[in-house]
Write a protein that holds these residues in place. Structure first.
Motif, PDB file in Angstrom:
ATOM      1  N   ALA A 265      35.184  41.516  39.288  1.00  0.00           N
ATOM      2  CA  ALA A 265      34.403  41.447  38.047  1.00  0.00           C
ATOM      3  C   ALA A 265      32.977  41.925  38.269  1.00  0.00           C
ATOM      4  O   ALA A 265      32.372  42.562  37.391  1.00  0.00           O
ATOM      5  N   ARG A 266      32.443  41.647  39.431  1.00  0.00           N
ATOM      6  CA  ARG A 266      31.072  42.056  39.747  1.00  0.00           C
ATOM      7  C   ARG A 266      30.976  43.557  40.013  1.00  0.00           C
ATOM      8  O   ARG A 266      30.022  44.214  39.590  1.00  0.00           O
ATOM      9  N   GLU A 267      31.983  44.101  40.676  1.00  0.00           N
ATOM     10  CA  GLU A 267      31.878  45.470  41.176  1.00  0.00           C
ATOM     11  C   GLU A 267      32.533  46.523  40.292  1.00  0.00           C
ATOM     12  O   GLU A 267      32.156  47.704  40.372  1.00  0.00           O
ATOM     13  N   ASP A 269      33.507  48.930  37.231  1.00  0.00           N
ATOM     14  CA  ASP A 269      32.717  49.593  36.192  1.00  0.00           C
ATOM     15  C   ASP A 269      33.361  49.337  34.833  1.00  0.00           C
ATOM     16  O   ASP A 269      34.057  50.193  34.280  1.00  0.00           O
ATOM     17  N   ALA A 270      33.157  48.127  34.311  1.00  0.00           N
ATOM     18  CA  ALA A 270      33.694  47.746  33.005  1.00  0.00           C
ATOM     19  C   ALA A 270      32.807  46.651  32.429  1.00  0.00           C
ATOM     20  O   ALA A 270      32.172  45.899  33.169  1.00  0.00           O
ATOM     21  N   LYS A 271      32.790  46.570  31.119  1.00  0.00           N
ATOM     22  CA  LYS A 271      32.014  45.540  30.424  1.00  0.00           C
ATOM     23  C   LYS A 271      32.895  44.413  29.902  1.00  0.00           C
ATOM     24  O   LYS A 271      32.401  43.359  29.503  1.00  0.00           O
ATOM     25  N   GLU A 272      34.206  44.642  29.870  1.00  0.00           N
ATOM     26  CA  GLU A 272      35.142  43.642  29.365  1.00  0.00           C
ATOM     27  C   GLU A 272      36.267  43.446  30.376  1.00  0.00           C
ATOM     28  O   GLU A 272      36.721  44.404  31.013  1.00  0.00           O
ATOM     29  N   MET A 282      36.359  30.856  34.224  1.00  0.00           N
ATOM     30  CA  MET A 282      35.509  31.549  33.251  1.00  0.00           C
ATOM     31  C   MET A 282      34.037  31.153  33.396  1.00  0.00           C
ATOM     32  O   MET A 282      33.143  31.968  33.168  1.00  0.00           O
ATOM     33  N   HIS A 283      33.785  29.928  33.774  1.00  0.00           N
ATOM     34  CA  HIS A 283      32.399  29.465  33.918  1.00  0.00           C
ATOM     35  C   HIS A 283      31.659  30.295  34.961  1.00  0.00           C
ATOM     36  O   HIS A 283      30.565  30.808  34.701  1.00  0.00           O
ATOM     37  N   LEU A 288      27.862  34.512  36.538  1.00  0.00           N
ATOM     38  CA  LEU A 288      27.478  35.576  37.462  1.00  0.00           C
ATOM     39  C   LEU A 288      27.401  36.943  36.790  1.00  0.00           C
ATOM     40  O   LEU A 288      26.788  37.867  37.335  1.00  0.00           O
ATOM     41  N   ASN A 289      28.024  37.079  35.619  1.00  0.00           N
ATOM     42  CA  ASN A 289      28.073  38.372  34.932  1.00  0.00           C
ATOM     43  C   ASN A 289      27.717  38.194  33.454  1.00  0.00           C
ATOM     44  O   ASN A 289      28.550  38.404  32.566  1.00  0.00           O
TER      45      ASN A 289
END
Length: 374
Positions: A265-267, A269-272, A282-283, A288-289
């Motif tokens: 999720a961090r690395e 290249d997506a917004k969703e 999810m928390h 973190l994002n």
């Protein structure tokens, strides 16, 4: 007044095969802690902070427990992590009391690694369908039927099952360890999660036989409904835990443990992102994002039973009030038969040594001994 409610937890273990490699457990229960007001939460957090200092204690919380327990662990010098890092942290931390917010096998693992320490849990009845579905007597008989295979068990098992194993793995290191075992010529007996085992078999090509268990959370994710959700969010990447069914894993852009999902999720290249694991994640994902959007993968649909609705009912049993209570009273201490600890620790130590070598760039495969079933 205690308003804790009892929640029935029904889940379907797979039908036993000809080898009987599954238990008949079909029912359990969980307690649902009452929702606290902001004032109650603040008061309990302050009380816990004070008690942690007084008792020389540290909090160890899993990603799936309530956000309050995750945040408080980090705020007080503890850790929020997957079961592998929980095991390492508890072993290496100087605190003499560990407060493990998670499910019982996590507390048992901490006690096995640190028998001299006090290990407390908010609720000793917080368990796991994988642990429940792999009782030692039936599992030991299954091992006897497949003599000569190297016994590899997932962390989500009892101390007794660990003591029957050659290796312990978590979802973050299972592929590496099984691949190294295969390369050394081992045939594998795997337990208990059949979905994770099948994923590892597909990825490594190892010769494996499986115990027939499943996680009630991940087993509920639906491929058809996931495809429909992807159409609603065509730019979203799909992150899947490998305890999910194969048809769900096949739709993933990234497959991995809770720590691997966080990394992706961090690395990526997506917004969703659409996330197929316990929604307790999810928390941390959102914290973190903050510029990214996360959707829960669907457990509903025409074929759904929605027994878990993407959240483990036993993880939900952990609450602030019980953390404060066990710190104050010493209640809910984990006990593991001292005679069992040396044998149960062996596969855990092998895993920790292997992953430490892998992390440092050392030849971890050299740590694989040539042995058969325990």
């Amino acid at each position: 007044m205690n308003t804790t409610a009892i929640k029935d937890v029904e889940y379907e273990q797979p039908t036993a095969g000809s080898d009987g490699a599954v238990c008949s457990t079909k029912h359990a229960w969980a307690r649902v802690p009452p929702e606290l007001s902001q004032e109650e939460r603040a008061r309990l957090k302050e009380r816990i902070r004070r008690l942690l200092k007084e008792k020389n204690a540290v909090m160890v919380s899993h990603y799936y427990v309530h956000p309050d327990l995750q945040d408080l662990a980090e705020e007080t010098g503890g850790i929020v992590s997957d079961s592998l890092e929980m095991a390492r942290f508890g072993r290496d931390h100087a605190a003499q009391t560990l407060v493990v917010s998670g499910v019982k096998f996590m507390g048992e693992t901490a006690k096995i690694l640190s028998p001299e320490k006090t290990v407390l849990m908010p609720d000793l009845d917080a368990t796991c369908s994988l642990d429940l579905g792999c009782p030692i007597d039936q599992f030991s008989a299954f091992c006897d039927q497949h003599e000569g295979r190297t016994v590899v068990v997932y962390a989500n098992t009892s101390a007794a099952v660990k003591a029957r194993a050659d290796w312990l793995v978590t979802s973050s290191c299972a592929l590496d360890i099984v691949r190294a075992l295969k390369d050394a010529g081992h045939k594998i007996l795997w337990a208990p999660d059949r979905h994770l085992g099948a994923y590892i078999e597909r990825e490594t090509g190892a010769d494996m036989v499986f115990w027939n268990g499943a996680c009630i959370v991940h087993d509920e994710f639906k491929a058809l409904e996931l495809e429909l959700l992807k159409k609603e969010h065509p730019g979203a990447k799909v992150l899947v835990h490998p305890e999910s069914p194969a048809e769900v894993v096949a739709l993933a852009d990234a497959v991995g443990s809770t720590s691997a999902i966080l990394k992706a999720a961090r690395e990526m290249d997506a917004k969703e992102f659409i996330v197929a694991t316990d929604n307790g994640m999810m928390h941390k994902l959102r914290t973190l994002n903050p510029a990214k959007t996360f959707y829960e993968a669907p457990t509903a649909g025409n074929s759904a039973t929605c027994k878990s609705c993407a959240h483990c009912p036993w993880m939900a049993m952990n609450g602030l009030a019980d953390v404060a209570r066990v710190l104050e009273t010493g209640a809910n201490a984990i006990h593991v038969d001292p005679a069992l600890i040396p044998r149960a620790r062996l596969p855990i130590d092998r895993m920790l040594a292997f992953t430490a070598a892998l992390k440092s760039g050392q030849p971890a495969g050299a740590l694989v001994p040539h042995f058969g079933a325990a």
